[in-house]
Design a protein around this motif. Sequence first.
Motif, PDB file in Angstrom:
ATOM      1  N   LYS A  67      -3.172   3.611   1.944  1.00  0.00           N
ATOM      2  CA  LYS A  67      -4.089   4.362   1.086  1.00  0.00           C
ATOM      3  C   LYS A  67      -3.718   4.223  -0.393  1.00  0.00           C
ATOM      4  O   LYS A  67      -4.563   4.253  -1.255  1.00  0.00           O
ATOM      5  N   ASP A  68      -2.436   4.084  -0.681  1.00  0.00           N
ATOM      6  CA  ASP A  68      -1.986   4.043  -2.069  1.00  0.00           C
ATOM      7  C   ASP A  68      -1.913   2.618  -2.627  1.00  0.00           C
ATOM      8  O   ASP A  68      -1.275   2.366  -3.625  1.00  0.00           O
ATOM      9  N   PHE A  69      -2.615   1.689  -1.988  1.00  0.00           N
ATOM     10  CA  PHE A  69      -2.628   0.305  -2.457  1.00  0.00           C
ATOM     11  C   PHE A  69      -3.293   0.226  -3.825  1.00  0.00           C
ATOM     12  O   PHE A  69      -4.409   0.681  -4.017  1.00  0.00           O
ATOM     13  N   SER A  70      -2.605  -0.338  -4.790  1.00  0.00           N
ATOM     14  CA  SER A  70      -3.154  -0.530  -6.123  1.00  0.00           C
ATOM     15  C   SER A  70      -3.023  -1.994  -6.499  1.00  0.00           C
ATOM     16  O   SER A  70      -1.904  -2.514  -6.576  1.00  0.00           O
ATOM     17  N   PRO A  71      -4.139  -2.660  -6.754  1.00  0.00           N
ATOM     18  CA  PRO A  71      -4.071  -4.074  -7.128  1.00  0.00           C
ATOM     19  C   PRO A  71      -3.178  -4.322  -8.339  1.00  0.00           C
ATOM     20  O   PRO A  71      -2.544  -5.366  -8.440  1.00  0.00           O
ATOM     21  N   ASN A  72      -3.132  -3.363  -9.263  1.00  0.00           N
ATOM     22  CA  ASN A  72      -2.302  -3.537 -10.467  1.00  0.00           C
ATOM     23  C   ASN A  72      -0.842  -3.778 -10.113  1.00  0.00           C
ATOM     24  O   ASN A  72      -0.129  -4.464 -10.851  1.00  0.00           O
ATOM     25  N   ASP A  73      -0.386  -3.219  -9.004  1.00  0.00           N
ATOM     26  CA  ASP A  73       1.007  -3.406  -8.578  1.00  0.00           C
ATOM     27  C   ASP A  73       1.270  -4.829  -8.102  1.00  0.00           C
ATOM     28  O   ASP A  73       2.421  -5.231  -7.965  1.00  0.00           O
ATOM     29  N   TYR A  74       0.202  -5.581  -7.835  1.00  0.00           N
ATOM     30  CA  TYR A  74       0.347  -6.903  -7.235  1.00  0.00           C
ATOM     31  C   TYR A  74      -0.179  -8.036  -8.120  1.00  0.00           C
ATOM     32  O   TYR A  74      -0.149  -9.194  -7.715  1.00  0.00           O
ATOM     33  N   LEU A  75      -0.672  -7.739  -9.302  1.00  0.00           N
ATOM     34  CA  LEU A  75      -1.265  -8.765 -10.153  1.00  0.00           C
ATOM     35  C   LEU A  75      -0.277  -9.883 -10.491  1.00  0.00           C
ATOM     36  O   LEU A  75      -0.666 -11.042 -10.618  1.00  0.00           O
TER      37      LEU A  75
END
Length: 187
Positions: free
Chosen positions: A166-174
């Motif tokens: 649920k807490d997946f944030s694309p910014n963390d993986y850019l």
Amino acid sequence: MNKLQDEKKYKKVDASRILISELMQPSNSNFNGKIHGGYILNLMDQIAFACASKHSKTYCVTASVDTVDFLNPIEIGELVTMKASVNYVGNTSMVVGIRVEAENIRTGVVKHCNSSYFTMVAKDDDGNSVEVPGLILNDKQEIRRFLKSLKRLEMKRYRKKEFEEKDFSPNDYLHILEGYKVKVSLS
């Protein structure tokens, strides 16, 4: 438990092994003159059904297909042979491993075209999942296939869990996207 009861609870892998062969016809080719991958997938689904149904002695449905890599093209006029066996059983599901080979019937040259794993679920007449017999593993190859199925199931659960966070944030993986042929344009 007597021997007859044990045979109903467990079956040898060989008891449900299936082998089919079919000559590839021009009507099954794609625009490039090779046998259409969708046609091969259809045949694979049929052999997976036959193998799983033979093991479970009931109707089976395809729950998932794992790892379909087309390694070599299949030509018109080649004899395609598919070998299927139950590699793993759960409570109501089975993993059927399928190997696809094509033989040039003029030269006798055989090539490995594809291997895949179909997860099949046993069903009763009302569509409810039903328990399947266990497997009797008779050799190192059958043990290896069962263990590899366990590993694939573990990886599948891991991927599912990872993508359901649920807490997946694309910014963390850019940062992962650096070096790939992709542009990020966030508005």
